[in-house]
Design an enzyme around this catalytic site. Structure first.
Site, PDB file in Angstrom:
ATOM      1  N   GLY A  14      17.744  -1.224 -17.802  1.00  0.00           N
ATOM      2  CA  GLY A  14      18.496  -2.407 -18.212  1.00  0.00           C
ATOM      3  C   GLY A  14      20.000  -2.329 -18.054  1.00  0.00           C
ATOM      4  O   GLY A  14      20.739  -2.950 -18.836  1.00  0.00           O
ATOM      5  N   LEU A  95       5.702 -12.121  -9.604  1.00  0.00           N
ATOM      6  CA  LEU A  95       5.342 -13.342 -10.343  1.00  0.00           C
ATOM      7  C   LEU A  95       4.530 -14.265  -9.438  1.00  0.00           C
ATOM      8  O   LEU A  95       4.809 -14.377  -8.240  1.00  0.00           O
ATOM      9  CB  LEU A  95       6.616 -14.037 -10.820  1.00  0.00           C
ATOM     10  CG  LEU A  95       7.402 -13.260 -11.881  1.00  0.00           C
ATOM     11  CD1 LEU A  95       8.820 -13.800 -12.013  1.00  0.00           C
ATOM     12  CD2 LEU A  95       6.693 -13.292 -13.233  1.00  0.00           C
ATOM     13  N   HIS A 111      18.436  -8.167  -6.326  1.00  0.00           N
ATOM     14  CA  HIS A 111      17.691  -7.250  -5.460  1.00  0.00           C
ATOM     15  C   HIS A 111      18.676  -6.267  -4.820  1.00  0.00           C
ATOM     16  O   HIS A 111      19.744  -6.679  -4.340  1.00  0.00           O
ATOM     17  CB  HIS A 111      16.955  -8.052  -4.375  1.00  0.00           C
ATOM     18  CG  HIS A 111      16.170  -7.164  -3.454  1.00  0.00           C
ATOM     19  ND1 HIS A 111      14.967  -6.591  -3.818  1.00  0.00           N
ATOM     20  CD2 HIS A 111      16.428  -6.722  -2.192  1.00  0.00           C
ATOM     21  CE1 HIS A 111      14.517  -5.847  -2.824  1.00  0.00           C
ATOM     22  NE2 HIS A 111      15.380  -5.905  -1.831  1.00  0.00           N
ATOM     23  N   GLU A 174      26.723  -0.140  -9.187  1.00  0.00           N
ATOM     24  CA  GLU A 174      28.027  -0.525  -9.725  1.00  0.00           C
ATOM     25  C   GLU A 174      28.409  -1.928  -9.221  1.00  0.00           C
ATOM     26  O   GLU A 174      28.937  -2.751  -9.972  1.00  0.00           O
ATOM     27  CB  GLU A 174      29.061   0.507  -9.276  1.00  0.00           C
ATOM     28  CG  GLU A 174      30.317   0.476 -10.096  1.00  0.00           C
ATOM     29  CD  GLU A 174      31.347   1.462  -9.559  1.00  0.00           C
ATOM     30  OE1 GLU A 174      30.959   2.512  -9.001  1.00  0.00           O
ATOM     31  OE2 GLU A 174      32.540   1.152  -9.692  1.00  0.00           O
ATOM     32  N   ALA A 175      28.101  -2.163  -7.959  1.00  0.00           N
ATOM     33  CA  ALA A 175      28.393  -3.492  -7.392  1.00  0.00           C
ATOM     34  C   ALA A 175      27.508  -4.557  -8.045  1.00  0.00           C
ATOM     35  O   ALA A 175      27.957  -5.681  -8.306  1.00  0.00           O
ATOM     36  CB  ALA A 175      28.174  -3.455  -5.884  1.00  0.00           C
ATOM     37  N   GLU A 176      26.264  -4.218  -8.334  1.00  0.00           N
ATOM     38  CA  GLU A 176      25.353  -5.173  -8.982  1.00  0.00           C
ATOM     39  C   GLU A 176      25.929  -5.644 -10.323  1.00  0.00           C
ATOM     40  O   GLU A 176      25.805  -6.811 -10.694  1.00  0.00           O
ATOM     41  CB  GLU A 176      23.986  -4.528  -9.229  1.00  0.00           C
ATOM     42  CG  GLU A 176      23.183  -4.253  -7.974  1.00  0.00           C
ATOM     43  CD  GLU A 176      21.806  -3.681  -8.272  1.00  0.00           C
ATOM     44  OE1 GLU A 176      21.113  -4.183  -9.175  1.00  0.00           O
ATOM     45  OE2 GLU A 176      21.415  -2.716  -7.594  1.00  0.00           O
TER      46      GLU A 176
HETATM   47  C1  GAR Z   1      18.415  -2.658  -9.976  1.00  0.00           C
HETATM   48  O1  GAR Z   1      18.946  -1.880  -8.949  1.00  0.00           O
HETATM   49  C2  GAR Z   1      17.834  -3.944  -9.443  1.00  0.00           C
HETATM   50  O2  GAR Z   1      18.539  -4.471  -8.353  1.00  0.00           O
HETATM   51  C3  GAR Z   1      16.456  -3.474  -9.005  1.00  0.00           C
HETATM   52  O3  GAR Z   1      16.044  -2.608 -10.031  1.00  0.00           O
HETATM   53  C4  GAR Z   1      17.195  -1.974 -10.599  1.00  0.00           C
HETATM   54  C5  GAR Z   1      17.122  -2.169 -12.090  1.00  0.00           C
HETATM   55  O4  GAR Z   1      18.097  -1.396 -12.730  1.00  0.00           O
HETATM   56  N1  GAR Z   1      15.556  -4.582  -8.859  1.00  0.00           N
HETATM   57  C6  GAR Z   1      14.577  -4.601  -7.973  1.00  0.00           C
HETATM   58  O5  GAR Z   1      14.339  -3.674  -7.218  1.00  0.00           O
HETATM   59  C7  GAR Z   1      13.750  -5.867  -7.959  1.00  0.00           C
HETATM   60  N2  GAR Z   1      12.955  -5.952  -6.796  1.00  0.00           N
HETATM   61  P1  GAR Z   1      18.521  -1.720 -14.227  1.00  0.00           P
HETATM   62  O6  GAR Z   1      17.235  -1.753 -15.060  1.00  0.00           O
HETATM   63  O7  GAR Z   1      19.402  -0.570 -14.626  1.00  0.00           O
HETATM   64  O8  GAR Z   1      19.225  -3.026 -14.233  1.00  0.00           O
END
Ligand code: GAR
Length: 218
Positions: A14, A95, A111, A174-176
């Protein structure tokens, strides 16, 4: 100002949820998180939500025979919690079209690649194997096809010499954390609407063309 009541679905640690919680802690942010639901019991994100004073709950998908039965419960819980919009943040469960259509244009995902490249899993390994020089993350509206749908924003990072999947993943993550809140803000402000199958960073909606473009290392 009415804030967009958002539910967040997670499966694990999360950190993207945390970025959204932190952004929403500002009363001027145009969205608020009203519900966090995990399909995994030990999801660390549930604790993050509780610490932020947000309702957190666990919905065990293994208890349901059909995917749709699980999703009906999910849908009901989101509505009970007052969600009018849903953000997937590391929700690792596909989903069905039933759920996706029910929340059409009110359901977004992050993603870890520059879509449409590297849909699916192991995106960082595949980016390194393919020799791309730029990698990143995408926030998009969800459609029934996996990792598909109108793109709201993207963050680009360089692939550097000596990168391992883990090093690259950390740079993308970090970018996310910058990208996801920025995209939720645009959506909540009505600046990232879907028109003819695409989100246009259109002046008509008050967005600038670079609002959802990130290159944190620039
Ligand atoms: C993130 O990198 C997100 O982009 C990826 O899972 C990670 C979750 O990290 N999502 C996917 O791969 C969806 N297909 P987080 O729980 O630390 O946010």
């Amino acid at each position: 100002m009415a804030r967009l009541k958002t539910g967040v679905l997670i499966s694990g640690r999360g950190t993207n949820l945390q970025a959204l919680l932190d952004a929403c802690a500002d009363p001027d942010f145009p969205a608020e998180i009203v519900s966090v639901i995990a399909n995994k019991a030990g999801a660390q994100g549930l604790e993050r939500a509780r610490k932020a004073g947000v309702k957190a709950s666990f919905l065990d998908h293994t208890l349901y025979e059909a995917r749709e039965d699980f999703e009906r419960e999910l849908d009901e819980r989101l509505r009970e919690d007052g969600a009018e919009f849903v953000a997937l943040a590391g929700f690792m469960r596909i989903l069905t079209p039933w759920f996706v259509d029910k929340w059409r244009d009110r359901l977004i995902n992050i993603h870890p690649s520059l879509l449409p490249a590297f849909k699916g899993v192991h995106t960082h390994d595949r980016a390194l194997e393919s020799g791309v020089r730029i990698h990143g993350a995408t926030v998009h509206y969800v459609r029934p096809e996996m990792d598909d749908g109108p793109i709201i924003g993207q963050a680009a990072v360089p692939v550097l010499a000596g990168d391992t999947p883990d090093r690259l993943a950390a740079r993308v993550l970090e970018a996310e954390h910058a990208l996801y809140p920025a995209c939720l803000r645009l959506v909540a402000q009505g600046k990232a609407r879907v028109t003819a199958g695409l989100v246009r960073q259109d002046k008509d909606f008050g967005a600038s063309e670079t609002d959802a473009l990130f290159n944190p290392t620039a």
